[in-house]
Design an enzyme around this catalytic site. Structure first.
Site, short mmCIF file in Angstrom:
data_model
loop_
_atom_site.label_atom_id
_atom_site.label_comp_id
_atom_site.label_asym_id
_atom_site.label_seq_id
_atom_site.Cartn_x
_atom_site.Cartn_y
_atom_site.Cartn_z
CG HIS A 1 -2.03 -0.92 1.23
ND1 HIS A 1 -1.86 -2.25 1.52
CD2 HIS A 1 -3.34 -0.73 0.95
CE1 HIS A 1 -3.03 -2.85 1.43
NE2 HIS A 1 -3.95 -1.97 1.07
CG ASP B 1 -4.46 -5.29 -3.41
OD1 ASP B 1 -5.46 -4.62 -3.09
OD2 ASP B 1 -3.73 -5.84 -2.58
#
Length: 377
Positions: A225, A295
């Protein structure tokens, strides 16, 4: 004169691929429809009306699906600040979303259990347990009990795809997985068994599952992330084993890719952008022909190294079918982002950077997936 003729012939030959490409493309309306079907997008608000962003995405753009969050990471981060506040509210929201769709809409959420839980007790949902607890217990009845409970609540509230189970190996100091006890075990046998039980429980309620994060990021010591993550030195081929077994058992509906570098599989690109990893390993070696979802495409593990157009082109060419754009990051929510992405991908196709065949292939896979929504095993 002869030289002029040769030059003209060369110019015409150069135009042939471009002419063939333009002849193969469908009309703009169909092309945009197929491209939009490849988007799984996030939105703000826990109710919608005809003017809402979510309504525009579903009704006007015809996105393939939406993803729900309970916390708005672009603002307050308070409980209930995004899409979920109660059972009744969520049920109404998903019903309204489907009413704007002209084909079954994928409505996704991360409801793994434990700390990764969009349907929290604070909103009136039942308590859940984390994957490590289930893997440590390693008991079919226990796993089925908690998985059935999750699946029932998802089904009752209209959520059609759970972005779970996690098939990664457990490592305590993995900051995004192990730290939050999101993995069943270090033992691939335990991972495979418990994941299969969880998937079976969801299928019994007509809810689809996405196994993640391919090809394995449990051994990562960074968080994709926030940064580029490389698992080359820690990763082992054993991490493919749960996927191999579950694919052979025909249990996996969707596979989610990881934004991690693994030079054992591809020395150049992270898994989400890697045709060697998705096409070579997942498709050819393991035999998976279902939907591959990325993702979130706006995570730093991707955008720290690639521009948005480059990242999307690479992902689609690598074999990603469903592009996740949660629009729920610290840089802020952008209401028109899904429309801009469709424009961008259409341009990538028209300029030859993405073959139309890849768009059509993904669109067909997603349609087959949608046909399974609500079908109980």
């Amino acid at each position: 004169m002869k030289k002029t003729i040769l030059l003209l012939c060369a110019a015409m030959m150069a135009l042939v691929p471009m002419m063939a490409q333009s002849q193969q493309l469908p009309g703009d309306s169909l092309l945009r429809r197929e491209v939009a079907r490849m988007l799984l997008v996030g939105f703000t608000g826990n109710t919608i009306n005809s003017q809402s962003d979510a309504a525009r995405y579903v009704r006007d753009l015809h996105v393939g699906g939406v993803i729900l969050f309970d916390l708005d990471l672009t603002g307050t981060r308070k409980l209930g600040s995004r899409n979920v506040t109660s059972k009744e509210q969520l049920t109404q929201l998903t019903s309204d979303l489907q009413s704007y769709a002209d084909e079954p809409l994928i409505i996704a959420a991360d409801q793994e259990g434990g700390l990764v839980c969009r349907l929290k007790t604070q909103y009136g949902f039942k308590p859940t347990v984390n994957a490590l607890y289930l893997g440590t217990t390693d008991n079919r009845d226990t796993t089925m009990f908690y998985a059935q409970q999750i699946a029932q609540e998802l089904s009752q509230c209209g959520v059609t795809l759970n972005l779970a189970p996690v098939l990664d190996v457990h490592l305590d100091n993995n900051p995004h997985l192990g730290h939050y006890k999101r993995c069943f075990s270090t033992d691939v046998d335990v991972i495979t068994k418990n994941a299969a039980w969880m998937i079976d429980a969801h299928h019994s309620q007509g809810v689809l599952c996405a196994a993640k994060h391919f090809p394995g990021q449990g051994n990562a010591t960074g968080d994709s992330h926030l940064e580029l993550v490389d698992v080359t030195n820690q990763w082992t081929p054993q991490e493919l084993e749960p996927y191999k077994r579950l694919i052979a058992q025909n249990k996996i509906d969707v596979v989610m890719t990881a934004h991690i570098y693994n030079h054992q599989l591809d020395p150049d690109y992270p898994a989400t952008l890697s045709s060697k990893t998705i096409g070579g390993v997942l498709r050819d070696q393991l035999g998976f022909d279902g939907v591959v979802v990325s993702d979130d495409m706006y995570m730093e593990g991707i955008l720290s190294q690639h521009s948005v157009p480059e990242a999307f082109a690479l992902a689609i060419n690598a074999g990603v079918d469903l592009l996740l754009v949660g629009n729920n990051i610290e840089t802020g929510f952008e209401a028109n982002r899904p429309f801009q992405l469709v424009d961008m991908i259409v341009d990538l196709v028209k300029t030859g950077r993405v073959p139309y065949e890849r768009i059509h292939q993904s669109s067909e896979r997603i349609k087959r997936l949608k046909a399974k929504i609500g079908i109980k095993s």
